[in-house]
Design a protein around this motif. Structure first.
Motif, PDB file in Angstrom:
ATOM      1  N   TYR B 102      -6.342  -3.147   3.052  1.00 40.00           N
ATOM      2  CA  TYR B 102      -4.416  -3.407   3.788  1.00 40.00           C
ATOM      3  C   TYR B 102      -4.427  -1.992   4.156  1.00 40.00           C
ATOM      4  O   TYR B 102      -3.303  -1.414   5.121  1.00 40.00           O
ATOM      5  N   LEU B 163      10.745  -5.441  -3.915  1.00 43.39           N
ATOM      6  CA  LEU B 163      10.257  -5.162  -3.111  1.00 43.39           C
ATOM      7  C   LEU B 163      10.825  -6.520  -1.594  1.00 43.39           C
ATOM      8  O   LEU B 163      10.547  -6.066  -0.731  1.00 43.39           O
ATOM      9  N   PHE B 164      11.639  -6.685  -2.448  1.00 46.90           N
ATOM     10  CA  PHE B 164      12.142  -7.909  -1.791  1.00 46.90           C
ATOM     11  C   PHE B 164      14.248  -7.955  -1.388  1.00 46.90           C
ATOM     12  O   PHE B 164      14.412  -8.461  -1.177  1.00 46.90           O
ATOM     13  N   GLY B 166      14.657  -5.719   1.041  1.00 45.74           N
ATOM     14  CA  GLY B 166      15.151  -5.222   1.938  1.00 45.74           C
ATOM     15  C   GLY B 166      14.858  -3.821   2.675  1.00 45.74           C
ATOM     16  O   GLY B 166      15.073  -3.898   4.040  1.00 45.74           O
ATOM     17  N   THR B 170       8.585  -7.133   6.733  1.00 46.28           N
ATOM     18  CA  THR B 170       7.717  -8.367   5.763  1.00 46.28           C
ATOM     19  C   THR B 170       6.642  -8.014   5.584  1.00 46.28           C
ATOM     20  O   THR B 170       5.639  -8.020   4.367  1.00 46.28           O
ATOM     21  N   LEU B 171       5.411  -7.372   6.164  1.00 49.82           N
ATOM     22  CA  LEU B 171       4.037  -7.166   6.204  1.00 49.82           C
ATOM     23  C   LEU B 171       3.584  -6.220   5.104  1.00 49.82           C
ATOM     24  O   LEU B 171       2.157  -6.796   4.509  1.00 49.82           O
ATOM     25  N   VAL B 173       5.846  -6.102   2.995  1.00 48.88           N
ATOM     26  CA  VAL B 173       5.562  -6.562   1.674  1.00 48.88           C
ATOM     27  C   VAL B 173       4.898  -7.207   0.903  1.00 48.88           C
ATOM     28  O   VAL B 173       4.859  -7.118  -0.112  1.00 48.88           O
ATOM     29  N   MET B 174       4.349  -8.140   2.033  1.00 48.31           N
ATOM     30  CA  MET B 174       3.744  -8.691   1.625  1.00 48.31           C
ATOM     31  C   MET B 174       2.194  -8.261   1.233  1.00 48.31           C
ATOM     32  O   MET B 174       1.435  -8.946   0.157  1.00 48.31           O
ATOM     33  N   LYS B 175       1.645  -7.296   1.763  1.00 52.67           N
ATOM     34  CA  LYS B 175       0.083  -6.767   1.095  1.00 52.67           C
ATOM     35  C   LYS B 175       0.593  -5.998  -0.269  1.00 52.67           C
ATOM     36  O   LYS B 175      -0.147  -6.044  -0.828  1.00 52.67           O
ATOM     37  N   ARG B 177       2.620  -6.836  -2.537  1.00 57.61           N
ATOM     38  CA  ARG B 177       2.936  -8.280  -3.817  1.00 57.61           C
ATOM     39  C   ARG B 177       1.465  -8.243  -3.673  1.00 57.61           C
ATOM     40  O   ARG B 177       1.086  -8.629  -5.198  1.00 57.61           O
ATOM     41  N   GLU B 178       0.290  -8.561  -3.323  1.00 59.40           N
ATOM     42  CA  GLU B 178      -0.614  -9.110  -3.325  1.00 59.40           C
ATOM     43  C   GLU B 178      -1.096  -8.219  -4.213  1.00 59.40           C
ATOM     44  O   GLU B 178      -2.101  -8.412  -5.655  1.00 59.40           O
TER      45      GLU B 178
END
Lengths: 205, 205, 205
Positions: B102, B163-164, B166, B170-171, B173-175, B177-178
């Motif tokens: 990522y 992470l959530f 703000g 968004t991307l 956060v998603m990376k 999170r994984e």
């Protein structure tokens, strides 16, 4: 007066019943927490106390296992059942903690249905525990837990579809997804409890 | 010269100790990888080598099982312990691979704490392995792994909340999170190792 | 005419083979569903029928277990293998249901590769089932399933990286992530089937 010939074995059933009753308490705390005007901090605190009480029961079962020469069924099955019950509690406590932590103001009404399924599963599990002694009438319990788990799956998937409909902002979607995922994991964990009980019954049959 | 009467049984303990020591190496690679100026590609390559070394130990245990008439404890427990150790490695390797894949430039400092917990859990697991032989003094190991897993949970949930918040796009956060999910799965997997060892000790008691 | 001396034991192998063949059917439905011009609603309906057929086989195995005095291998292993096969079906059915539910128009071509791996794993599993009887030639099956699972991991991680590349809008990313996660869980579940068969062979050896 009735003689109790096997006091040691008796107490496993009591500890499992206690553990399952504790899950009923936890599921009712969840019902309260997701209510719109609830005092979430206070309820999440009660949930943590509930989880600690569960941990103590799990350790009591493990300690008894270490001391017992005779057990009512296989040692590893007692161990697994205690672990499975513990898992359910962990997922419910995680859901409560995340709701407070993320400061989610309002949850979609389908979450109420998710939690109602958990409450029903907890009640059925608590009802089934005393029947472990006789291994009788457990069949309806498995069938009903499996039905509930299918229902939980359906609610969960529809909730995800709603979250992804464009109605909510991205961060709200992400926070709610984590919460409903923990609730779905709790429903799955109730099924694992039922599967363990089924496999014990299969062995003992 | 000391006679070794049970050379075959000895080597299970050695293979498990090797496997756990390999997890210590992997956890230290993770510590390096999440450092800001590390050569991530090279370190992820080392991690892959580490995972292959782990796979070879797992296969050595499985092959020995197929050849042995006598095992130090139940065959399926040896099998499960080897699988559990393998799972920890897989989650750590996945985390390393995703960080590189990522191209995440900077990780929040709480990830450092997540990885430190993994390093400590790996060290405790490696320390415990030789004690499988005597089944003595394993209690403090379980208690400490459980404490670490609770700590990992807390760090993970706070990280998600961050992470959530703000603060990130968004991307990102998603990376992230994984990645942190794989690290959390590794912490859980260390607890599964401890649970398997606890259930072996329960049986042998 | 050949005498069948152990009709009861035979049927476990047949039920497991049936269950695995049902997974081949399900995997082929998945291949169709992800095709661009497929009638997804109709295919998802067929998938649900396939899942029900799987459930019936699982229950047939469980009922037989409750009635049998003699089983070809340990009761809990039969139980676990049936559950593992059931899990694979559940993940494939969930993936199909979510594709329809989210109304995902177009899936990235890497999803085709994910599903092809599942189809190959299903075929290998169906081929291996009859060999449970002799416990011969299962080694190549485990090795190949493990290789496929590693390949599935690689495809999955690259797909995630693609989803997070900025090419898709957020809701599309989230929906596709749920689908490919179910497909990845199905690949993992095929590995669990192989692990259970391996552990049965380890015991019987």
């Amino acid at each position: 007066m009735r003689l109790r010939l096997t006091p040691r074995e008796d107490s496993y059933y009591e500890l499992f019943a206690d553990s399952a009753n504790n899950l009923v308490t936890a599921s009712r705390l969840l019902v309260e927490i997701i209510g719109d005007d609830s005092d979430r901090e206070a309820l999440a605190e009660k949930m943590r106390a509930c989880e600690h009480a569960g941990d103590e029961r799990t350790h009591a079962i493990m300690n008894r296992l270490n001391e017992s020469f005779i057990t009512p069924f296989d040692r590893e099955d007692i161990y697994r059942l205690a672990s499975n019950l513990d898992d359910v509690m962990d997922f419910m406590e995680a859901a409560a903690d995340l709701i407070v932590l993320y400061q989610i103001d309002h949850l979609p009404k389908e979450v109420v249905r998710q939690v109602e399924v958990l409450e029903r599963a907890a009640e059925l599990t608590a009802d089934a525990m005393p029947r472990l002694r006789s291994m009788q009438h457990l069949n309806e319990y498995w069938i009903e837990i499996n039905r509930l788990e299918n229902q939980a799956d359906q609610i969960y998937r529809r909730l995800l579809a709603k979250l992804f409909s464009g109605e909510f902002d991205t961060l709200t979607v992400m926070k709610m997804r984590e919460v409903i995922e923990q609730l779905e994991a709790a429903a799955d964990a109730f099924e694992h409890v039922a599967n363990t009980i089924e496999s014990i019954a299969v062995k003992e049959s």
